[in-house]
Write an enzyme that holds these catalytic residues in place. Structure first.
Site, PDB file in Angstrom:
ATOM      1  N   HIS A 143     135.370  61.555  46.166  1.00 49.63           N
ATOM      2  CA  HIS A 143     136.206  62.235  47.152  1.00 49.63           C
ATOM      3  C   HIS A 143     135.412  62.388  48.441  1.00 49.63           C
ATOM      4  O   HIS A 143     134.212  62.654  48.409  1.00 49.63           O
ATOM      5  CB  HIS A 143     136.644  63.604  46.637  1.00 49.63           C
ATOM      6  CG  HIS A 143     137.761  63.501  45.657  1.00 49.63           C
ATOM      7  ND1 HIS A 143     139.071  63.637  46.019  1.00 49.63           N
ATOM      8  CD2 HIS A 143     137.762  63.243  44.334  1.00 49.63           C
ATOM      9  CE1 HIS A 143     139.830  63.484  44.949  1.00 49.63           C
ATOM     10  NE2 HIS A 143     139.055  63.243  43.916  1.00 49.63           N
ATOM     11  N   LYS A 556     147.255  73.618  47.167  1.00 49.37           N
ATOM     12  CA  LYS A 556     147.880  73.310  48.460  1.00 49.37           C
ATOM     13  C   LYS A 556     149.381  73.571  48.392  1.00 49.37           C
ATOM     14  O   LYS A 556     149.995  74.003  49.362  1.00 49.37           O
ATOM     15  CB  LYS A 556     147.611  71.847  48.830  1.00 49.37           C
ATOM     16  CG  LYS A 556     148.165  71.446  50.197  1.00 49.37           C
ATOM     17  CD  LYS A 556     147.543  70.150  50.690  1.00 49.37           C
ATOM     18  CE  LYS A 556     148.103  68.967  49.946  1.00 49.37           C
ATOM     19  NZ  LYS A 556     149.444  68.588  50.421  1.00 49.37           N
TER      20      LYS A 556
END
Length: 894
Positions: A143, A556
């Protein structure tokens, strides 16, 4: 308070700072050095509450020309990186010093845990068996959160080695002088090196970075860790661990994770798989050369004589000659394949056992010859490595989004004239997939599935088929799990199994659904129950299954608290469903570095999972910069292997208590309120997206060449299309830390106002899950700074609507802090974590200038783009350095 930091650490920070200052004077001039010292003094004044000092600092940056901003930004960024180096080295030093002090607490958490097991009457037989059965797998992922270049990371490691050398007690004056000169040379070299990559790393570059982590630290740390563990087991269980022990193993997504990354193709996956095996063969070849050098002895067993064929003056060297030649042949074959050339693979090592059996024969022979001290030397380390790393070094997971598999099956059904699979009901999909999985015939004619044939479907679909064919060509040991991101339905799992069958994969990868949105987490247990109720599927899994819990996207989607509780409930329900069906469940935790992406200290994070959800087996992702922080130094790597082992053992043998009904009720109430507040701001406020893009460097982050993966899943779109990592990264840079606390503080405040604090106090005292949640919230709030966020806003926008929203957000941040202090009955944050508090206090005079510089750089860049429609290189470069520097200072990116 700042002065309470350990003296050796303070001395190292001062030494590195002084040498950086000397380097700046030498290479950038006295004037720049004086300017930096002035800024540092003003920043210290601002930290201590002098408003005038902060105003002077702001004015100074406004007046500086573009070309002077970069060296200033670089200087403060370097200091923060050097502070990190000093802190990491101090951890290693403290561990070593504890071993010299018989009265000191052992730094190894396993030592304390074994005492706890004894106090709790855990039998030695049960403990020994559980250690032997441990299955901990750490999955390295690429990532885009590691902002430091590999070139600089290597220099940081060299600086660390210099600090270690200077710590030696018996250095002569000349040796000390040489060590200091070497340290200054490394700092000078770091200053002369560009911090920012010129190009984004490719997936292959990322994979090589993962291999480097194994080679540089874990290759030595793993056998050392197992030796320490064995000593503890000997002392406490009066037994030796078996030779095949591998409590911790490693896997990777680098080169296998194609979810939203068009740069990861089947060709890339094949290249990474070959590279991984090449690196393993190369490391083993070095080991076997060293081993043959050591094993010059004559005494051996009759079994060894028979294996050689006749007596030999150096039997071990002679016997291992064939293994050495096979490793050479393996390395050569892989090098040829990587160059696109065909080669003979008849002597290539294709399984772990082919490498392990000769080593075990040597071990048995040495033991039979009464040479245990030699058997348990380099040879034992070699055996431990083979059991941990196999022939592949890192097993490669494959990850793809569920929609791609549905498209691929649809292409097949449409080609066969059966209609569009994606438009079918879920039950119809399941019926078709199970029917075809049970069938002995292929779905398609062979030529359709060959590279040279008339492939069906869109190029994305063709890539799915090509990936499956690539997997079919690999040794089974090279591959890990097949992860389905955005998994929703049972058919998502069955579709991947059918695609593997159609590609002719003889040893199918285990298929792991990843549940990541709030809705999918809530439905995870129902999905798995449906699968476990299918007779064919139950037979196929043979009593074992793995499920991945996503942390990033759920947070999120719904905010930290709601996502966290949904993850907890999903794990409880999945554990219960698996137990009901007699399935051994392994949960795979997709954690990141920040708390909004599941980050937490390992021991706390694992012990706060639902009771019974960790039964001696766990998989966890290690993402981005966390790989370096946890495994970048051998001593710290050892510590983290100990922590993972201790946490898994404790959660298995001494699981936390079941939460009380009233605790659950309160959590449900708080999360309902939390998600409502969070979504009212993030989804429903018409100005929110504009605020994010105006006040944070969200748009600028896309120009930083962090990783091979795009920052967005789709080119267009708003918050929903933005990946969780840049989402968190953007708010972190301006110190608002919004994803971690928005909604959470309001939810806790509501139940306190409703006279429920006594219940919250009980939860905080007795429930590890809630303790960890609150501790993580406090850590993030301690790093938040409303004044810095206000500076970005006032500097970057005149829009009144955005200013109103900004005021609301900062007020909510203030309310969240006050609520947390009320909950914990404290007057200041981190009052029970002085180490972190002091670390942040030391960093503030270096972070504040970087924030002020970054806001100014963002403004100038946007002004240039608006006026000239062209990029302005000095400003762009300085802006990227500021992003990297702030990430280093906060020890968090995304």
């Amino acid at each position: 308070m700042v002065q309470q930091i350990d003296a050796p650490l303070r001395e190292d920070v001062r030494l590195l700072g002084n040498l950086l200052g000397e380097t700046l004077k030498q290479h950038a001039g006295q004037e720049l050095f004086n300017q930096i010292e002035q800024i540092r003094a003003l920043a210290k004044g601002a930290r201590d509450g002098q408003a005038e000092a902060e105003k002077q600092l702001e004015q100074l940056f406004l007046e500086l020309p573009d070309e002077e901003l970069l060296p200033l930004t670089r200087a403060f960024s370097h200091f923060l990186n050097f502070a990190n180096i000093a802190e990491q080295y101090h951890v290693v030093r403290s561990r070593r010093q504890a071993e010299f002090d018989p009265d000191a607490n052992s730094p190894n958490p396993l030592v304390h845990l074994f005492k706890k097991f004894k106090d709790k009457n855990i039998s030695t037989e049960k403990l020994f068996q559980q250690i032997c059965d441990l299955k901990i797998e750490l999955v390295l992922t690429a990532h885009p959160t590691e902002v430091s270049r590999r070139t600089l990371i290597q220099k940081y490691d060299d600086i660390n080695a210099c600090l270690s050398q200077l710590d030696q007690q018996k250095l002569t004056p000349r040796e000390r002088q040489n060590a200091l000169a070497n340290l200054k040379q490394q700092i000078s070299s770091a200053w002369q090196t560009d911090e920012i990559r010129q190009h984004r790393p490719t997936p292959v570059d990322e994979a090589k970075w993962g291999f480097a982590t194994i080679e540089q630290t874990l290759w030595n740390a793993v056998p050392k860790f197992i030796r320490e563990l064995n000593e503890l087991v000997q002392d406490n269980c009066q037994q030796n661990l078996p030779l095949h022990i591998a409590p911790v193993r490693f896997a990777s997504w680098m080169g296998g994770d194609r979810d939203g990354n068009p740069n990861v193709t089947h060709q890339i996956t094949q290249e990474v798989l070959w590279l991984s095996r090449w690196q393993a063969a190369d490391l083993y070849l070095r080991d076997i050369e060293n081993l043959r050098w050591e094993l010059s002895i004559q005494s051996c067993s009759e079994e060894m004589v028979q294996a050689i064929g006749s007596p030999h003056p150096e039997p071990y060297r002679e016997y291992l000659r064939a293994t050495r030649e096979r490793l050479k042949a393996t390395r050569h074959w892989l090098a040829q394949r990587l160059q696109g050339l065909e080669a003979d693979d008849s002597n290539v090592i294709k399984s772990k056992d082919e490498l392990l059996q000769p080593l075990l024969l040597c071990y048995r022979s040495l033991i039979d010859s009464n040479l245990p001290e030699i058997a348990n030397g380099q040879l034992l380390d070699f055996i431990y490595r083979v059991n941990c790393f196999g022939i592949e070094l890192l097993k490669l997971d494959i990850r793809q989004e569920s929609g791609r598999h549905r498209q691929a099956i649809s292409a097949i059904t449409e080609y066969l004239g059966l209609g569009n699979f994606e438009s079918w009901t879920e039950q119809a999909r399941q019926n078709f997939l199970i029917q075809e999985l049970q069938s002995k015939r292929p779905l398609l004619p062979k030529y359709i599935n060959e590279p040279e044939g008339s492939l069906i479907g869109h190029p994305d679909v063709q890539e799915v088929f090509a990936t499956m064919r690539t997997l079919a060509d690999q040794p089974p040991e090279s591959l890990g799990a097949y992860i389905i991101s955005m998994a929703e339905y049972p058919s998502d799992v069955l579709a991947v199994l059918l695609l593997q069958k159609e590609a002719g994969i003889q040893h199918p990868l285990r298929v792991v659904p990843l549940f990541e949105t709030l809705k999918d987490l809530d439905g995870a247990a129902t999905t798995m129950n449906t699968l476990f109720n299918m007779h064919w599927y139950k037979q196929h899994i043979q009593g074992k299954h793995e499920v991945m819990i996503g942390y990033s996207d759920s947070a999120k989607d719904a905010g930290f608290m709601s996502a966290n509780w949904a993850q907890y409930r999903a794990q409880e329900e999945l554990t219960a469903i698996a137990r009901k069906h007699g399935v051994q469940l392994t949960l795979f935790h997709g954690r990141g570095g920040s708390i909004s992406r599941g980050g937490a200290p390992t021991q706390q994070a694992l012990f706060s999972q639902p009771p019974g959800s960790i039964s001696g087996a766990i998989r966890v992702t290690e993402q981005g910069e966390m790989i370096r922080f946890k495994f970048g130094l051998e001593g710290i790597a050892m510590q983290n292997l100990e922590i993972y082992t201790a946490a898994t053992l404790e959660a298995t043998l001494l699981p936390p208590p079941e939460p009380k009904a009233e605790w659950r009720e309160l959590m449900n109430r708080m999360t309902d309120h939390s998600v409502k507040v969070y979504r009212q701001t993030v989804r429903e406020n018409p100005h929110f997206v504009k605020y994010l893009r105006t006040v944070t460097p969200e748009l600028e982050l896309q120009m930083l060449p962090l990783g091979s993966r795009p920052a967005k899943r789709k080119v267009s779109g708003g918050i929903e299309s933005l990946r969780a990592i840049p989402w968190v990264f953007a708010w972190t840079q301006i110190r608002l830390m919004l994803p971690a606390w928005l909604g959470t503080g309001a939810a806790i405040n509501e139940v306190i106002a409703d006279q429920q604090k006594a219940t919250l106090d009980e939860m905080l005292q007795q429930w590890p899950y809630f303790q960890t949640l609150i501790d993580m919230l406090e850590m993030v709030l301690s790093k938040a700074d409303a004044n810095i966020a206000l500076y970005y806003e006032s500097h970057l926008t005149e829009d009144e609507d955005l200013k109103v929203l900004g005021n609301q957000l900062r007020q909510r941040l203030k309310d969240a802090v006050e609520t947390l202090l009320t909950l914990k009955d404290e007057s200041k944050l981190l009052s029970d974590n002085e180490v972190l508090d002091q670390s942040m206090q030391v960093r503030k005079p270096y972070l504040l200038p970087l924030h002020l510089l970054q806001a100014e750089l963002m403004k100038r860049r946007r002004d240039y783009l608006a006026e000239r429609q062209a990029e302005h290189t000095p400003v762009d470069h300085a802006l990227m350095v500021s992003i990297a520097g702030i990430a280093a200072g906060l020890r968090n990116t995304g």
